[in-house]
Design an enzyme around this catalytic site. Structure first.
Site, mmCIF file in Angstrom:
data_model
loop_
_atom_site.group_PDB
_atom_site.id
_atom_site.type_symbol
_atom_site.label_atom_id
_atom_site.label_comp_id
_atom_site.label_asym_id
_atom_site.label_seq_id
_atom_site.Cartn_x
_atom_site.Cartn_y
_atom_site.Cartn_z
ATOM 1 C CG ASP A 68 -71.907 -81.678 -35.051
ATOM 2 O OD1 ASP A 68 -71.940 -81.964 -36.261
ATOM 3 O OD2 ASP A 68 -72.812 -81.962 -34.255
ATOM 4 C CG ASP A 70 -75.324 -86.932 -38.290
ATOM 5 O OD1 ASP A 70 -74.569 -87.167 -37.324
ATOM 6 O OD2 ASP A 70 -75.571 -85.784 -38.687
ATOM 7 C CD GLU A 91 -72.445 -90.518 -32.518
ATOM 8 O OE1 GLU A 91 -71.741 -90.261 -33.516
ATOM 9 O OE2 GLU A 91 -73.625 -90.144 -32.411
#
Length: 783
Positions: A522, A443, A446
């Site tokens: 999300d 998670d 990026e």
């Protein structure tokens, strides 16, 4: 930054950390202002006129007045071209060596002073001005690349470029990674910069966590995939064409790719959708095969909080007779959110808990974030500083470790584009295995640094190894998640060589399927978020990432019982079937939504478990052929235009058509059928395609149809594999594939092929290559 941005930052992570976020953002801005060169005056350049050509293996080099173009046709039909000396390697997308050149493909003169390469599947025609045209063997144009244009700083430096293309007027665009507005990509601009949208996202948000310069284009002329192998930030502008009415002219579709730097190089493959994706995975690598248990129902929540709560959840599933295969622990199980740690007060015996759950058939999966607490005494931070000669962490132009603000506080970021760092990081997963975890989910990769304003990423001037070549974050950002997935996957393979790793990642890039899958991130809680969930899975599958799924129920807020159930029913037919929610979004267990939802959710779970052998087969076929589990309705018939417009239903493998309910209050829905006979699996009603039918969709289920003649492996009453055969139409045959569950190791599974046919009113099922009765129980439906 305005006052509203500051308030949002403070509310998001607390007042102290919010102020540190502002400081981190300012530091990032200042670093870029100092280190990134100003472009200043630029000069534009185009290829100019052709001046000659040099034939070579699979094609050759066409020379122009101000550039040169290398064209190369590979064995298998994939076409590469690169401008200004660009070669296929180095590349983060390709799996190993470049495919061998096709010796039959030769560069030869074409009309009007151009050149062409004729191959078995495509003809590549290069005009004397530098346009590149892709034609089918019959001469129909699939795509026309106009001469590119570069903008080069007068003072020197890398060039940015634009490549415009034309496609047939009826063409439809798909892909570009995870796009909430898909799966069909309509007119608009699509950014190529992996981005955390900062909370929830909906269909109108772009870009998201996983962007790829990979597009699949479907038209009457044929299907092709085009991949611009460039990791820099960029944007793709799409405009669908229009067909002229009467004697009017067609307006071709348009694609424009703009990149802020890096090479202009491209791969193209054409054919049926199945052949295209098989070629793509041959080029970029076979999808990692998830363990069998990862194809079962999974449950997560940010905020389980303790061993007691975990046990309560698992007991809740078991007491109600609900299947559960996996439970995920989010960052709240860490000690102060620090990666590779455990909060010993709330989880005093995590290995014991994992062993207890595993004996009950439930595996634990751990979240892993890349950000490392920048604090001496932190074991990961200290060991990272000792890696290589300069440490493991991304540095700025002055040689100092870049710092950002994430959940643990002030953090540094491993440079996963450095092989030494990947090896170090992969070794850290030994701690996760020792805690009893069976898999990991990546998670915040990026990567994310909380931002008070602007882009929540590292400074674009930050320095990376890029496999020893050196470069900055503008080139490395989009492959950061991919390189982290590689580090984790290879580390798990070294640590536990006899077990297939289970890993999925929020961010990634082309080729990430080699290391695992992904999930939606999300997604907002609402009916638009439900629709976006399907769009993401379909679009990613067409980019070669077959294993994915959404946060069932949405990430934030509280879904209504109806919305939760419809999301649950959709998730039951997607590869990754996982409920998940934010820490303040309430519980997402099926029994929290009332007895009616519980019973209908139970039915969806039972059906998912019954179809488990089919999902095992689809996973193996994805590894062998690249075909996604979840496919658009046009998969087998891309020439049928009505199917290209359908975005609210999908094929699960070849055998099943699933039509989820995506609107509030709907108890019936229209379903577009591909050609052939279809059975409603709930009622047994028979429908003939192509055409559109109206089907009942009560709250208890969503419409699922089976293709006539299909042979599906399902779980029988005794737990073994049973063949469910849907009667073929008279005069037609059918069939299906079965792959036995080979467990969690590396044993190559055997693919069994079955055929079905109707003879004198009786359905006969045979295994290809064998005589006598089949070695599975057979249940015929549809007669």
């Amino acid at each position: 930054m305005n006052g509203r941005d500051l308030v949002r930052s403070v509310k998001m992570v607390g007042s102290v950390q919010g102020l540190r976020t502002v400081r981190s953002s300012l530091r990032r801005r200042n670093a870029d202002a100092r280190a990134l060169p100003r472009r200043g005056a630029e000069r534009a350049r185009v290829p100019g006129l052709v001046v000659g050509a040099d034939p070579g293996p699979g094609g050759g080099v066409v020379r122009f007045a101000r550039s040169e173009l290398r064209v190369r046709v590979a064995v298998g039909g994939a076409v590469f071209w690169g401008w200004d000396g660009a070669e296929p390697l180095p590349s983060y997308a390709l799996a190993g060596a470049v495919p061998e050149a096709d010796p039959r493909a030769e560069l030869e003169p074409d009309k009007d002073g151009g050149w062409q390469v004729v191959s078995e599947r495509l003809t590549v025609a290069v005009s004397r001005h530098g346009a590149v045209e892709l034609r089918t063997p019959g001469g129909v144009v699939l795509r026309r690349e106009l001469p590119p244009r570069w903008w080069e700083p007068v003072a020197g430096g890398g060039a940015r470029w634009v490549q415009r293309s034309e496609v047939p007027a009826d063409a439809r665009f798909f892909g570009l990674g995870g796009r909430a507005s898909g799966p069909r990509l309509r007119d608009g601009v699509y950014e190529l910069w992996n981005t955390d949208p900062g909370g929830r996202f909906g269909p109108d948000d772009d870009p998201l966590y996983l962007t790829m310069p990979v597009q699949m284009v479907v038209s009457d002329a044929g299907t092709h995939l085009v991949f611009h192998d460039n990791t820099w930030s960029g944007r793709v502008t799409l405009r669908e064409g229009e067909e002229g009415a009467g004697s009017g002219h067609d307006r071709p579709g348009m694609c424009e790719v703009r990149m802020d730097g890096g090479p202009l190089r491209c791969w193209v493959m054409a054919g049926t959708p199945a052949r295209v994706l098989q070629g793509w995975t041959t080029l970029t690598g076979a999808p990692a095969l998830p363990p069998s248990w990862a194809l079962g129902p999974q449950h997560a929540r940010w905020g389980f909080g303790s061993e007691q709560e975990v046990r309560r959840i698992v007991a809740g599933y078991r007491e109600r007779g609900l299947p559960l295969s996996v439970l995920h622990l989010d960052i709240d199980h860490y000690d102060a959110h620090r990666v590779f740690t455990v909060d010993r007060e709330r989880f005093p015996d995590l290995p014991g808990l994992a062993k207890e759950l595993r004996e009950d058939g439930v595996r634990l999966v751990s979240i892993v974030d890349p950000a490392v607490k920048a604090e001496p005494g932190d074991a990961v931070f200290d060991s990272g500083r000792a890696v290589g000669s300069g440490g493991a962490f991304v540095r700025d132009a002055r040689g100092r470790a870049v710092r950002g603000e994430v959940w643990p506080g002030e953090c540094v970021y491993p440079d996963f584009t450095d092989p030494q760092v990947r090896e170090w990081w992969g070794g850290l997963y030994e701690e996760r295995l020792a805690q009893g975890f069976s898999g990991v989910w990546h998670d915040m990769n990026e990567p994310v640094s909380f931002a008070a304003f602007g882009d929540p990423t590292l400074p674009r001037s930050a320095r990376h190894s890029l496999e020893g070549r050196g470069g900055d974050h503008r080139e490395a950002h989009n492959v950061y998640g991919l390189a982290m997935a590689r580090a984790g996957y290879e580390g798990l393979r070294r640590l536990r060589p006899d077990v297939r790793p289970f890993l999925f990642s929020r961010s990634g890039w082309a080729g990430m399927q080699r290391y695992g899958g992904t999930w939606s991130g999300d997604v907002e809680t609402g009916w638009p978020g439900l629709r976006a969930s399907l769009a993401l899975v379909l679009g990613l599958g067409l980019c070669g990432v077959p294993y994915s799924g959404p946060d069932v129920g949405g990430f934030d807020g509280s879904p209504s019982p109806e919305l939760y159930l419809r999301w649950f029913q959709l998730g039951a037919y997607l590869p990754l079937f996982r409920t998940h929610a934010a820490i303040d979004a309430g519980r997402r267990e099926p029994w929290e939504f009332g007895p009616q939802v519980l019973e209908h959710a139970r039915a969806a779970l039972v059906e998912r478990e019954r179809l488990h052998p089919y999902f095992v087969t689809l996973a193996e076929l994805a590894r062998l052929t690249g075909a996604p589990y979840v496919r658009p309705l046009w998969w087998g018939a891309p020439g049928e235009r009505a199917l290209r417009e359908c975005e609210d239903a999908f094929l699960l493998g070849d055998a099943l058509l699933v039509a989820p309910v995506l609107e509030r209050g709907a108890d019936r829905r229209a379903v577009r059928l591909p050609r052939g006979r279809w059975y409603d699996t709930a009622t047994g009603e028979v429908y003939e395609g192509p055409g559109q039918v109206l089907l009942d969709a009560p709250l208890a289920r969503v419409p699922v149809l089976a293709r006539a003649g299909s042979v599906l492996p399902v779980r029988g009453a005794d737990g073994g594999v049973e063949l469910e055969v849907w009667a073929p139409a008279a005069g037609r045959g059918g069939g299906g594939l079965v792959v036995r569950d080979a467990g969690d190791g590396w044993e190559r599974a055997e693919v069994e092929r079955y055929t079905s046919r109707l003879v004198d009113g009786e359905v006969r099922v045979e295994r290809e290559g064998e005589e006598g009765p089949v070695n599975h129980p057979v249940r015929v439906r549809g007669l």
